[in-house]
Scaffold this motif. Structure first.
Motif, short mmCIF file in Angstrom:
data_model
loop_
_atom_site.label_atom_id
_atom_site.label_comp_id
_atom_site.label_asym_id
_atom_site.label_seq_id
_atom_site.Cartn_x
_atom_site.Cartn_y
_atom_site.Cartn_z
N UNK A 1 -6.17 1.69 -1.05
CA UNK A 1 -5.29 0.59 -1.46
C UNK A 1 -5.02 -0.10 -0.03
N UNK A 2 -5.34 -1.39 -0.16
CA UNK A 2 -5.40 -2.30 1.12
C UNK A 2 -4.42 -3.23 1.07
N UNK B 1 -2.30 -2.42 6.08
CA UNK B 1 -1.59 -0.97 5.62
C UNK B 1 -2.70 -0.63 4.59
N UNK B 2 -3.23 0.77 4.75
CA UNK B 2 -3.99 1.33 3.84
C UNK B 2 -3.56 2.62 3.62
N UNK B 3 -3.92 2.99 2.27
CA UNK B 3 -3.34 4.37 1.86
C UNK B 3 -4.54 4.67 0.72
N UNK B 4 -4.83 6.02 0.28
CA UNK B 4 -5.99 6.36 -0.71
C UNK B 4 -5.53 7.41 -1.37
N UNK C 1 0.66 -1.23 -0.07
CA UNK C 1 0.09 -0.15 -0.01
C UNK C 1 0.80 1.29 -0.07
N UNK C 2 2.01 1.37 0.64
CA UNK C 2 2.95 2.23 0.67
C UNK C 2 3.33 2.89 -0.87
N UNK C 3 3.70 1.61 -1.59
CA UNK C 3 4.29 1.93 -3.03
C UNK C 3 3.12 2.26 -3.86
N UNK C 4 2.00 1.56 -3.72
CA UNK C 4 0.65 2.19 -4.44
C UNK C 4 0.51 3.71 -4.05
N UNK C 5 0.52 4.07 -3.12
CA UNK C 5 0.41 5.40 -2.78
C UNK C 5 1.44 6.23 -3.17
N UNK C 6 2.89 6.21 -3.27
CA UNK C 6 3.77 6.74 -3.89
C UNK C 6 3.84 6.79 -5.53
N UNK C 7 3.49 5.59 -5.83
CA UNK C 7 3.43 5.82 -7.41
C UNK C 7 2.40 6.51 -8.03
N UNK C 8 1.28 6.43 -7.42
CA UNK C 8 -0.11 7.17 -7.68
C UNK C 8 0.12 8.88 -7.51
#
Length: 376
Positions: free
Chosen positions: A149-150, A135-138, A106-113
């Protein structure tokens, strides 16, 4: 006219910067989550899964989690009027707030977007309880919709930390819903290309197919649509915008009553649409009416299918075919008083398309409902 583009194979090591494993959950903000949960259990056959609220230490909202097949539906309401949940529900009525994806990181998904231009909604956050950690991000998407992102590979609890198992003596039987096939976003005039570019540039999606106003129109109304898909084709997002017509289209009606862009409908898949729709009708779910003469030309247009056409006609199920196979689909009426969100039930028998051959009948059915409401 419709343009279909098959996504090219990608080099996973370089191109797939946002690998999405599938839809983790869809969260609706609603006026009364307890009553909404009862409706989705009774009418759609969802099963009780988890609950969070005052009893679990959550002081500002209550959430009921329902499950059927791979579908998790989260229904959230507010305890106080001065909250983000209350404001969302006041403006939009009941509607989709979050479409969440399961990811490995979820950290990578947040950073990449976010580095590609996404507006942050939820910084990467670790949530823990005795069952492990999530870990969640959004990020923000169209309207007030967000994508979460979960990352749950280190968690074996019932849903998320802060939730407890929801045990209920009332559990109507499931109706055969298996997974989320796609979610359709309705946006304002001139915004389709903007949001198609968002999914392409920010999330790495590909434009699978484009429909223009010659594909999706009647004498009175029209719309345009671009279908965006992720790398593994598990996430499909058609983005609709109005097109000029003599009268107000379904996208304009949605936009007016939802008071902005939002998720117009959720398509859920079944392996036996005859059983699923028969059960839904028994349980009081209402569907768009399909004119009987629609079925006069189905055989010559679609060819041989395994299902009994007379049964499909009785239930109002539409049929279409593409190069890969055929599909069966049907659309509910709006599931609330505002003419906004509804559901599509779909069974794919090889087909990967979205029922272009049914657009005319579908639009005429929607226009008939708009005329009854006086909003056409």
């Amino acid at each position: 006219m419709a343009t279909l583009v098959q996504p090219a194979p990608t080099d996973k090591s370089t191109n797939d910067f946002l690998p999405l494993k599938g839809t983790d959950y869809i969260e609706l903000y609603v006026g009364n989550a307890k009553q909404a949960a009862h409706f989705y259990k009774t009418a759609f056959g969802f099963q009780s899964l988890a609950y969070a609220g005052l009893e679990t230490g959550i002081k500002n909202r209550a959430s009921y989690v329902l499950k059927q097949g791979k579908i998790r539906l989260v229904l959230t309401t507010h305890y106080h009027s001065d909250s983000e949940v209350a404001e969302h529900q006041r403006v939009h009525g009941d509607g989709v707030k979050a479409i969440a994806f399961e990811v490995d990181n979820a950290r990578s998904a947040f950073q990449e977007t976010t580095k590609r231009g996404a507006r942050a909604f939820l910084e990467p956050t670790i949530e823990r309880d005795e069952s492990g950690e999530v870990v969640r991000s959004g990020i923000h998407a169209y309207g007030d919709v967000v994508h979460i992102f979960v990352e749950r590979k280190n968690y074996n609890g019932v849903f998320l930390p802060g939730f407890e198992e929801w045990k209920s003596d009332y559990n109507p039987t499931p109706i055969g819903l298996e997974y989320v096939d796609h979610c359709v976003g309705s946006v304002g005039w001139g915004e389709m290309n903007k949001w198609a570019a968002f999914y392409s540039e920010v999330m790495g999606f590909t434009n699978l197919i484009t429909f223009d106003d010659k594909d999706i129109s009647t004498e009175y109304t029209a719309l345009m649509s671009k279908v965006m898909v992720n790398d593994n084709m598990r996430i499909k997002f058609p983005i609709n915008e109005p097109a000029k017509g003599k009268k107000k289209s379904q996208v304009e009606e949605f936009y007016e009553f939802y008071e902005g862009a939002g998720t117009q409908h959720i398509a859920v898949a079944t392996n036996d649409i005859v059983f699923t729709v028969s059960e839904l009708r028994k349980r009081g779910v209402e569907f768009l009416y399909v004119p009987g003469n629609y079925y006069d030309t189905v055989t010559e247009r679609v060819g041989k299918i395994d299902e009994d056409l007379s049964v499909l006609k009785d239930l109002g199920i539409l049929v279409d075919r593409d190069e890969e196979g055929y599909l069966l689909q049907i659309f509910t009426k709006p599931v609330e008083d505002r003419p906004t969100m509804f559901f599509e039930i779909i069974q794919r028998c090889g087909a990967q398309s979205f029922g272009k051959g049914n657009f005319q009948a579908l639009f005429e059915s929607i226009e008939a409902e708009q005329a009854r409401r006086g909003t056409l």
